[in-house]
Design a protein around this motif. Sequence first.
Motif, PDB file in Angstrom:
ATOM      1  N   ASN A   1       0.768  -1.473   0.203  1.00  0.00           N
ATOM      2  CA  ASN A   1      -0.023  -0.047  -0.152  1.00  0.00           C
ATOM      3  C   ASN A   1       0.710   1.280  -0.057  1.00  0.00           C
ATOM      4  O   ASN A   1       0.510   2.180   0.720  1.00  0.00           O
ATOM      5  N   LYS A   2       1.844   1.359  -1.028  1.00  0.00           N
ATOM      6  CA  LYS A   2       2.831   2.556  -1.072  1.00  0.00           C
ATOM      7  C   LYS A   2       2.049   3.364  -1.833  1.00  0.00           C
ATOM      8  O   LYS A   2       1.220   3.046  -2.576  1.00  0.00           O
ATOM      9  N   PRO A   3       2.656   4.664  -1.659  1.00  0.00           N
ATOM     10  CA  PRO A   3       1.821   5.569  -2.704  1.00  0.00           C
ATOM     11  C   PRO A   3       2.167   5.353  -4.152  1.00  0.00           C
ATOM     12  O   PRO A   3       3.166   4.835  -4.459  1.00  0.00           O
ATOM     13  N   VAL A   4       1.026   5.388  -4.898  1.00  0.00           N
ATOM     14  CA  VAL A   4       1.316   5.217  -6.532  1.00  0.00           C
ATOM     15  C   VAL A   4       1.468   6.875  -7.317  1.00  0.00           C
ATOM     16  O   VAL A   4       0.358   7.225  -7.046  1.00  0.00           O
ATOM     17  N   SER A   5       2.193   6.751  -7.995  1.00  0.00           N
ATOM     18  CA  SER A   5       2.151   7.898  -8.799  1.00  0.00           C
ATOM     19  C   SER A   5       1.288   8.153  -9.830  1.00  0.00           C
ATOM     20  O   SER A   5       0.986   7.149 -10.656  1.00  0.00           O
ATOM     21  N   ILE A   6       0.256   8.877 -10.110  1.00  0.00           N
ATOM     22  CA  ILE A   6      -0.822   9.286 -10.829  1.00  0.00           C
ATOM     23  C   ILE A   6      -0.573  10.225 -11.929  1.00  0.00           C
ATOM     24  O   ILE A   6      -1.269  10.166 -13.065  1.00  0.00           O
ATOM     25  N   LEU A   7       0.039  11.318 -11.438  1.00  0.00           N
ATOM     26  CA  LEU A   7       0.603  12.484 -12.390  1.00  0.00           C
ATOM     27  C   LEU A   7       2.079  12.473 -12.401  1.00  0.00           C
ATOM     28  O   LEU A   7       2.622  12.973 -10.870  1.00  0.00           O
TER      29      LEU A   7
ATOM     30  N   ARG B   1     -14.580   6.300  -9.652  1.00  0.00           N
ATOM     31  CA  ARG B   1     -14.714   4.944  -8.809  1.00  0.00           C
ATOM     32  C   ARG B   1     -13.452   4.147  -8.471  1.00  0.00           C
ATOM     33  O   ARG B   1     -13.041   3.952  -7.589  1.00  0.00           O
ATOM     34  N   ASN B   2     -12.579   4.186  -9.715  1.00  0.00           N
ATOM     35  CA  ASN B   2     -11.195   3.278  -9.282  1.00  0.00           C
ATOM     36  C   ASN B   2     -10.098   4.358 -10.084  1.00  0.00           C
ATOM     37  O   ASN B   2      -9.892   4.016 -11.247  1.00  0.00           O
ATOM     38  N   PRO B   3      -9.748   5.195  -9.131  1.00  0.00           N
ATOM     39  CA  PRO B   3      -8.592   6.090  -9.655  1.00  0.00           C
ATOM     40  C   PRO B   3      -7.446   5.372 -10.323  1.00  0.00           C
ATOM     41  O   PRO B   3      -6.666   5.994 -11.016  1.00  0.00           O
ATOM     42  N   LEU B   4      -7.128   4.174 -10.024  1.00  0.00           N
ATOM     43  CA  LEU B   4      -5.867   3.644 -10.351  1.00  0.00           C
ATOM     44  C   LEU B   4      -6.049   2.639 -11.667  1.00  0.00           C
ATOM     45  O   LEU B   4      -5.267   1.949 -12.006  1.00  0.00           O
ATOM     46  N   LYS B   5      -7.247   2.586 -12.067  1.00  0.00           N
ATOM     47  CA  LYS B   5      -7.669   1.589 -13.068  1.00  0.00           C
ATOM     48  C   LYS B   5      -7.658   2.279 -14.201  1.00  0.00           C
ATOM     49  O   LYS B   5      -8.334   3.323 -14.661  1.00  0.00           O
TER      50      LYS B   5
END
Length: 415
Positions: free
Chosen positions: A144-150, A166-170
Motif C-alpha cells: 500500500n505504498k503511494p502510487v504516482s498518478i501524475l 470510482r477506481n482512480p488507479l484503473k
Amino acid sequence: MEDTAIEEAEVSGAAEFAPALVAAHPQGHSVAVAVGSELRVFDLKVGCAVSLAEDTGGRSHSDAIRDICFSANGALFASAGDDKLVKVWKTDTWCCIRTITSEKRVSAVAISTNGLYVTFADKFGVVWLVTLGENGADHVSVDNKPVSILGHYCSIITSMITLFPRNPLKGAHEIQSFCLGHTDFVSCISFTRISEGQSFLITGGGDSTIRLWDYINGCLLDTFQIRDKMGELLEANVTDDSNLAIADICPSNDGSLVAVAIQGFNGVLLLTCDLIGKKLSFLKVITMEKSYIPTSLASSSSTEALWTVMGASNMPNQAASQLLTRLRIVPHFQKDKLSSAYSGPAILEDSEVPHGEKLLLTLQGSLDIAKQEEVLASVLAALKVSMHKMLVKKHYSEERREQRKRGRNDKKFKS
C-alpha cells in the motif's frame, strides 16, 4: 552579483517562508490551525483543546506543515509538509491512522469525496495516491505504498481538490480540460456549486485576479481584477500586481459569496458569485487592524462563520516558542447579512469568540497581546511578498547547484 543576491536570499530563509493555515470541520465540529510543525485542534462541540494521538507508530511532524484539510464528510483530516510526511487522522478520536512517507517534501494534500483515497503532491510536481479504505485495497500493491498518478505535472503544485472516478488507479489518466487564463502562478483553487446542480471552479493567482471557470469544458466564465476595486485601500508603495497575489479564497456554503485574502492586505475582500449569471462582482471589503494580514481562510457547511488566521514559520531566527498565530472571525458569512444594510459586527472581538479564551489560547498559542504583537511584527513584512517568495522558482549558480547536489547525496549516504 546576481548569484550573491540569490544566495543571500536563501540564507535569510525568506524563500522557505511557511504561512499559518486554518481548516474548519464541514459540520462545524472542530477547527484546526497549523503553524510550523505544530497542529492545533479545538473541539467546538465539547469546548476544549484536542489531544492528538498516534496509532500508527509513525513520527510526528518535525518541519513546516504546508497543507491541511478535512474530508467532505468530516470523518478524516490530513496534514502534510516539509518533513515529507502525510498524516491522516480520524476526527472522532483524533487518532492518526496512517503516516505516509514521501520521497520529497509535500506541498499539497487532499482526501477523496468517498474517503477511500488520499492524494498528495511533492515539490517535484508529482501527484501520488494512497488507498485508505479496505474496499480499495485490491487496487494497489500489497504494501500500500503511494502510487504516482501524475508525473512532474508542474514545477510547484500549490493546491489540490478531488473528484475521483470510482477506481482512480484503473486504466490510463485522461486530462479532461485545461483552464488557461492566469498570467502568473495559480495560488488557490476551490469548487463551488448551486445546491445539487452543476459545480464550478474558482481560482486565484499571482496576477491579482479571481477567475470563475466551467472546468469541465475548460471555459473561463468571468474574471475579477483586484486592483480595480481596491486602489484606494492599498498603500502608495504598492505599484504592481506582483504585490497583490491572492493568498487564499473561500466560497460560502451556498456558493453566493467568495472571501478573498490578498498578500499584504489587512482584511478580506468579499465578492458575490452569481453561478446562474456566471458573474463575479464586488460586494464589500472587511478591513481589520493594520497589523493583521490573513494567511488562510476557512468556513464550514453548517455554520455561518468565516475563520481567518495570521502567522508564519521558517522565519529567520524564529524560535519554536515564537510560533504564535492570531485569529479573526467574520460571524455572518452570508450574502444577505454582509450587505451594506446589515449593521451587525463585521469581525468578532476576542470576548465574543465561541469558547473565548480557551479557543484562542489553543489555536493562537498565547493570550498575551504584547507578545503576539512582537512576534507577528516580524511576520508582517514577509507577508507582503510571501507568495512570490514561495512560488517563483528559485535560480542558482552552477556552483551553488553542485553544492546542493553534494548535500543531498551526503544525506542519502548517511541514511
